[in-house]
Enzyme design. Sequence first.
Site, PDB file in Angstrom:
ATOM      1  CE  LYS A  75      -4.418  -1.277   0.153  1.00 56.67           C
ATOM      2  NZ  LYS A  75      -5.443  -0.757  -0.750  1.00 56.67           N
ATOM      3  CB  SER A 333      -1.072  -8.218  -1.117  1.00 52.85           C
ATOM      4  OG  SER A 333      -2.040  -8.845  -0.298  1.00 52.85           O
TER       5      SER A 333
END
Length: 433
Positions: A75, A333
């Site tokens: 992110k 992720s």
Amino acid sequence: MTTPQSSADTATGTAADRAELPGLPVTLADIEEARKLLDGVIVPTPLDHSRALGRLTGSVVHLKCENLQRAGSFKVRGAYVRMAKLSEDQRARGVVAASAGNHAQGVALAASKLGIKATIFMPRGVALPKLQATKDHGAEVMLHGNNVDEALSEAQRYADESGSVFIHPFDNADVVAGQGTIGLEILEQDPEIDTLVLGIGGGGLLAGVAVAVKEMARRQGRHINIIGVQAENAAAYPPSLAADAVVPLSHVSTIADGIAVGKPGQIPFQIIKELVDGVVTVSEDAIANALVFLLERSKMVVEPAGVVGVAALLEGKLAELGIESKHTVAVLSGGNVDPMLMLKVIQSGLAAGGRYLTVKISLRDRPGELSNISRIISETEANVTRVDHSRIGGSLSMGDVTITIDMETRGPEHSEQVLGRLRSSGYQPIVQH
């Protein structure tokens, strides 16, 4: 969506692959520019070869380890690119964001590097490690709502009232471009890749990576399959793609809080419907099993949202789509997982893999019964981890007791052996799920 290609089709690519990509809100040039902005800010994460997954899938499998990224997930890439492009006036007004944790930490870290005040809205009940990590990066945290969508609405309202710049977690072209830099790294690290598997929440990661990978593949005259994976209890993309329009879910409930998003972003959706070869879903048990698999076989700490690509490989989802992959990459992720949640997920994963067995047994309340059951279990070489003994219950007769036993086993066959021995000894074990 494009049509998945078998391994035999990947050498030359289809006509559609060789054609120009359709006009999209994010281009390869945007992603290359984003990569320059991120130079020295993010860590180019490693690509780890998973022999265990390779043996199970018949493909060479690599894991893109964004769980090792700064702030613990991908992110920070998109957040920094978005914020680096703000004007001086916008920076002075500060930024506001909403997240269950990873985007929050990415925004907070980016803000600290750029000298921008950040206010982050997080759902009530957010994992404490994610909450504390966001604060540690210098952001002001506000708790609101019971899920990410409710926190997003409040953050947008706050931005409108305060003049702060709203940093959307996925529905922004700069954010998508930042996430797409992962795709460039993967292609450099594994030039032979023919299939890429990664999770979807709002869609920013998948969209950005799809643009980078598909355009680079087009220039090389070949096809690379890109498959998105959602938790089946938070899967807004399948109905949206079927309707060719964003379709919000009325309810979202999954252990994969990082992708617990009930409504796709408009920008990611526009890209994904054009470029992605397929979207599949995985169950909660499959997610838990994948988390345990990565802990044991790859020594990787990955959060539930980060393991859905691996869950899809373990569940044979590529074969269901008719994809025969020779070089597969799954993106891990993020690695920001609450230790308390990890304990629960590990237990669930062991149970899903047939290695954790819980049984309830009713028996007469007399000396020696519990000792006899313990002996039987010991003889089968199962390991008892907990015993609960109750004399009170609506279904119990006078003089009866109920015991609930948790035990570790070596797998489904061993669990059946334990159950068989208990039944042949006159007991009626009821398996608890």
